[in-house]
Design a protein around this motif. Structure first.
Motif, PDB file in Angstrom:
ATOM      1  N   ASP A   1      34.889  40.703  43.212  1.00 45.35           N
ATOM      2  CA  ASP A   1      34.154  39.632  43.809  1.00 45.35           C
ATOM      3  C   ASP A   1      33.216  39.634  44.512  1.00 45.35           C
ATOM      4  O   ASP A   1      33.843  39.638  45.808  1.00 45.35           O
TER       5      ASP A   1
ATOM      6  N   ALA B   1      40.199  40.804  41.136  1.00 46.93           N
ATOM      7  CA  ALA B   1      38.792  41.339  41.547  1.00 46.93           C
ATOM      8  C   ALA B   1      39.018  41.781  43.456  1.00 46.93           C
ATOM      9  O   ALA B   1      39.432  40.404  43.333  1.00 46.93           O
TER      10      ALA B   1
ATOM     11  N   VAL C   1      34.461  36.194  35.599  1.00 46.89           N
ATOM     12  CA  VAL C   1      35.794  36.551  36.139  1.00 46.89           C
ATOM     13  C   VAL C   1      37.766  35.664  35.089  1.00 46.89           C
ATOM     14  O   VAL C   1      37.634  34.704  35.648  1.00 46.89           O
TER      15      VAL C   1
ATOM     16  N   LEU D   1      37.069  45.494  39.078  1.00 41.09           N
ATOM     17  CA  LEU D   1      35.426  44.644  39.998  1.00 41.09           C
ATOM     18  C   LEU D   1      35.687  43.767  41.256  1.00 41.09           C
ATOM     19  O   LEU D   1      37.241  44.098  41.680  1.00 41.09           O
TER      20      LEU D   1
END
Length: 172
Positions: free
Chosen positions: A161, A34, A28, A159
């Protein structure tokens, strides 16, 4: 296998990361937002704070619902159901009876056989945005997370994580 830092390899890894919506922290880029794999979100219409699981293994999002009752309204298929959540901010149980038009039916196959679930549009808040998304309705009482966000919704979020949880507070 040794990971190289050549620009073309980093670009390829970033493309894989973005396509899959799942990233290791090192992939990232600085400044990219994220979400964690578990987040606090709000379920409308009552804005009940509850845990959302961001699940890249599921295509369609799912929401805990009880006492489903299908009916017809103006020639269309509808469903009446009860949302019952414990608000994680207040600790209070919140119960709301809701009616929604059935957008489609989803056939789910599992170890116990196959079942058909109604899919409806519901509004949820994650971070500072409200999303109106399709959710299959299912009794998730035995599940750890009453709301599961699948890939169709994750496409709009960004995104995920997998090493983090609770990265944002809902502020809608």
């Amino acid at each position: 296998m040794q990971l190289t830092h050549e620009p073309s390899v980093r670009l390829g890894l970033a493309a894989i990361c973005l396509t899959a919506h799942v990233c290791a922290p090192s992939l990232v880029q600085a400044g990219q937002k994220a979400f964690g794999w578990i987040e606090e979100g709000l379920v409308y219409p009552d804005k009940v704070a509850t845990k959302f699981k961001l699940d890249t293994g599921a295509l369609t999002s799912s929401m805990h619902a009880e006492m489903l009752e299908r009916f017809e309204k103006d020639g269309e298929n509808w469903v009446r159901f009860t949302l019952e959540f414990e608000d994680i901010d207040s600790g209070k149980d919140v119960e709301t009876r809701i009616e929604r038009r059935v957008e489609r039916n989803l056939k789910v196959r599992g170890a116990g056989g196959a079942e058909t679930r109604p899919v409806v549009l519901m509004k949820v808040c994650l971070g500072d945005k409200v999303y109106e998304e399709e959710f299959s309705l299912n009794d998730r009482d035995k599940m750890n997370y009453p709301v599961l966000l699948g890939r169709r919704t994750l496409d709009k979020l960004g995104l995920v994580d997998t090493t983090k949880t609770f990265t944002v507070e809902p502020s809608c």
